[in-house]
Scaffold this active site. Structure first.
Site, short mmCIF file in Angstrom:
data_model
loop_
_atom_site.label_atom_id
_atom_site.label_comp_id
_atom_site.label_asym_id
_atom_site.label_seq_id
_atom_site.Cartn_x
_atom_site.Cartn_y
_atom_site.Cartn_z
N ASP A 1 0.86 -1.20 0.00
CA ASP A 1 0.00 0.00 0.00
C ASP A 1 0.89 1.24 0.00
OD1 ASP A 1 1.12 0.20 2.52
OD2 ASP A 1 -0.77 0.28 3.61
N ASP B 1 1.38 4.65 2.40
CA ASP B 1 0.97 5.26 3.67
C ASP B 1 1.36 6.74 3.66
OD1 ASP B 1 0.40 2.59 4.97
OD2 ASP B 1 2.53 2.35 4.56
N ASP C 1 -3.39 4.56 2.51
CA ASP C 1 -3.80 4.99 3.85
C ASP C 1 -3.43 6.46 4.03
OD1 ASP C 1 -4.42 2.35 4.20
OD2 ASP C 1 -2.82 1.92 5.63
P1 UTP Z 1 2.12 -1.21 6.65
O1 UTP Z 1 1.19 -2.28 7.07
O2 UTP Z 1 1.72 -0.40 5.50
O3 UTP Z 1 3.53 -1.90 6.46
O4 UTP Z 1 2.33 -0.29 7.90
P2 UTP Z 1 4.77 -1.47 5.56
O5 UTP Z 1 5.94 -1.64 6.44
O6 UTP Z 1 4.55 -0.15 4.93
O7 UTP Z 1 4.81 -2.61 4.49
P3 UTP Z 1 4.31 -2.57 2.97
O8 UTP Z 1 5.47 -2.07 2.21
O9 UTP Z 1 3.13 -1.65 2.90
O10 UTP Z 1 3.96 -3.98 2.63
C1 UTP Z 1 3.30 0.74 7.95
C2 UTP Z 1 3.65 1.05 9.36
O11 UTP Z 1 2.58 1.72 9.98
C3 UTP Z 1 2.31 1.17 11.23
C4 UTP Z 1 2.79 -0.24 11.20
O12 UTP Z 1 3.22 -0.65 12.45
C5 UTP Z 1 3.90 -0.20 10.19
O13 UTP Z 1 5.11 -0.07 10.85
N1 UTP Z 1 0.86 1.25 11.45
C6 UTP Z 1 0.00 0.63 10.62
C7 UTP Z 1 0.41 1.96 12.52
O14 UTP Z 1 1.19 2.54 13.28
N2 UTP Z 1 -0.93 2.03 12.75
C8 UTP Z 1 -1.83 1.41 11.94
O15 UTP Z 1 -3.05 1.52 12.18
C9 UTP Z 1 -1.34 0.69 10.83
MN MN Z 2 2.74 0.32 3.80
#
Ligand code: UTP
Ligand code: MN
Length: 536
Positions: free
Chosen positions: A332, A334, A460
């Site tokens: 995704d 973020d 997100d």
């Molecule tokens: P992700 O699930 O997007 O993982 O969460 P990522 O490391 O970016 O992996 P890919 O590349 O998308 O597969 C990103 C970070 O955001 C935190 C998670 O702990 C993770 O470190 N997070 C996620 C939060 O702090 N709160 C949330 O509600 C969701």
């Molecule tokens: Mn991510």
């Protein structure tokens, strides 16, 4: 020099020999068995004789290991004696792949030779086994964990075990999953490849089960336990179902127990009532399996910046998550959005979402209002769900048009970028006062393409007040394992509670403000670890 006939010993004998003066040996360490067999076959097809066993007639040794010394060490142990000819060339896989690509055995030169370690002491001691002892710091947040590390063959195996335990679902399985992850995390931080069980002797995070797997991989190049898991119908189906947006292991197990095995089964079943998330998850299943590339993520950021520019100035939009840790693709994108004036971030997300929806770019979303309460950031929680934060956010399925990517990738933000964090951060923060080419082009509307020149991706959006920005950034940068580790460290070693909202000192009973990640590390008495070294 040995005769060609002798050289062919061990060859399948099915292919004609074009290079009678070469006898190739491929070291199987770090190469799965099936691939190893495949490599031997393709070399033979190109007319290069290949030995199944190392013998003194071997002229070319290729290996995935990093140095000539490692190769010698490994082969010496495996064959219990010195059978490497003094004239044998010890080469990297690059020699092999280039030869295969060029359909000829390449001339050997330094480009293809593996480097030597040049350890005088080691050479003086000759066959005496001298190995530096491998160790890692207790907490993953005290280590540097790069994205590309030396022990992928082991960590891949351990992460299958982690996933398998995660799918199984009970409390005990959760701690088993964590144990596999901790073991994998410590291997990722090692400065070299594990070549013997002695290398993992000092690593306290590696338990008995993990050791057995590592040993099997060391000896056979693969683990039968992992292969059994991977080939089991249960694991494959759980992987398929948990890949559906909105479906976790509990639901996936329920569907499996109801007899469902395919996505079609889920769509057809009359006994299953799918949630809205799952309906969309199935609708866009294939799209969501395609990783989002960095180019796409950056183009999207430029577009979002432009949209936010229409709403307010003084904003910052940062891509966090895996991309900020140096990944080239992710499941995704973020975005962390903030306003330089505390409080002015309120209402931003609604306005942004309205604009995106008007443009037909939001296929599905789940919103969350800011429900942050200071009290909840005072006591630590280390369970799976309590890692979540209470920021205002919107988790979307975004309609990513290829024309949007094309148009907004052209935008260069480099001269307008404000770097908020470490100096050599490969991913910088862009502020909304920046103008993009697309604005200057005057092209605002995105064309609808009937041939589906778009795909659904997960995006997100998270909004945080500026006073919590550094903590939100640390939390959203991850990795999940890094967060778990730094939070546990704060609690156990310093009696402090760290969340994505702040750091609470339980002894002094007060929150510790921070304006950058570095300040947070300082509060925690930790050496700063760059985002791209938090890939545990
Ligand atoms: P992700 O699930 O997007 O993982 O969460 P990522 O490391 O970016 O992996 P890919 O590349 O998308 O597969 C990103 C970070 O955001 C935190 C998670 O702990 C993770 O470190 N997070 C996620 C939060 O702090 N709160 C949330 O509600 C969701
Ligand atoms: Mn991510």
């Amino acid at each position: 020099m040995a005769t060609p006939a002798k050289r062919r010993k061990g060859d399948a004998g099915r292919f004609s020999v074009k290079y009678p003066d070469i006898l190739l040996f491929i070291v199987d360490r770090n190469i799965p068995r099936v691939r190893h067999e495949h490599l031997k076959t393709i070399a033979r097809k190109k007319g290069i004789p290949v030995a199944d066993k190392l013998c003194c007639n071997v002229t070319h040794i290729v290996s995935e290991l990093e140095t000539q010394d490692k190769v010698v060490e490994v082969l010496r142990k495996q064959y219990k004696k010195d059978v490497i000819s003094e004239d044998a060339e010890i080469l990297s896989m690059r020699w092999f792949t280039t030869s295969m690509e060029e359909s000829k055995a390449m001339e050997v030169n330094d480009e293809y030779r593996l480097p030597r370690e040049q350890k005088v002491v080691q050479e003086m001691k000759e066959s005496e086994e001298v190995e530096e002892e491998l160790s890692v710091a207790k907490y993953a947040c005290q280590r540097r964990t790069p994205l590309k590390h030396f022990n992928k063959i082991f960590t891949d195996a351990l992460e299958i075990l982690e996933k398998n335990a995660d799918f199984s679902g009970g409390d005990q399985d959760y701690s088993r999953a964590l144990a596999f992850r901790r073991a994998s995390a410590s291997l990722k931080a090692l400065p070299r490849t594990v070549t013997s069980m002695k290398d993992v002797a000092k690593l306290s995070d590696i338990g008995k089960h993990c050791r057995e797997v590592i040993q099997e991989v060391l000896e056979d190049g693969h683990s039968s336990e992992i292969e059994n898991i991977l080939s089991s119908q249960w694991f494959q189906t759980m992987k398929l179902f948990t890949g559906v947006y909105g479906c976790g292991p509990v639901t996936a197990r329920k569907w499996y127990d109801m007899g469902c095995r395919t996505l079609q089964d889920l769509k057809k079943s009359e006994k299953i009532s799918l949630s809205k998330d799952q309906i969309k998850g199935l609708e866009y299943y294939d799209d969501l399996q395609v990783p989002v590339t960095k180019v796409e993520a950056e183009a999207l950021r430029n577009f979002i910046i432009e949209e936010l520019n229409q709403i307010s100035g003084e904003l910052s939009v940062l891509i966090t998550g895996g991309f900020i840790r140096g990944k080239d693709s992710g499941h995704d994108v973020d975005f962390l959005i903030s306003h330089s004036v505390e409080g002015k971030e309120q209402g931003l997300l609604n306005k942004l979402m309205s604009r995106l929806m008007e443009k037909g770019l939001i296929l599905h979303y789940n919103g969350q209002i800011n429900s942050f309460k200071e009290e909840s950031a005072k006591s630590p929680k280390h369970s799976k769900s309590s890692m979540l934060d209470q920021f205002e956010k919107c988790l979307t399925m975004f309609k990513l048009d290829s024309s949007l990517v094309e148009r907004y990738s052209r935008t260069t933000m480099s001269d307008k970028v404000a770097d908020t964090e470490s100096t050599s951060n490969p991913q910088s923060n862009a502020t909304c006062s920046a103008k993009s080419d697309a604005i200057e082009d005057g092209k605002h509307s995105l064309s609808e393409n009937k041939d589906k020149a778009w795909r659904a991706i997960r995006v997100d959006f998270v909004v945080c007040p500026s006073s919590q920005y550094a903590y939100a950034l640390l939390g959203w940068t991850g990795s999940r394992m890094f967060n778990r580790s730094i939070r546990l460290y704060s609690d156990r070693e310093l009696n402090m509670t760290l969340t994505s909202h702040g750091l609470y000192d339980k002894t002094r009973q007060r929150f510790l403000p921070a304006t950058s990640e570095r300040e947070i590390f300082d509060h925690l008495k930790l050496t700063f670890v760059d985002p791209w070294e938090r890939n545990c």
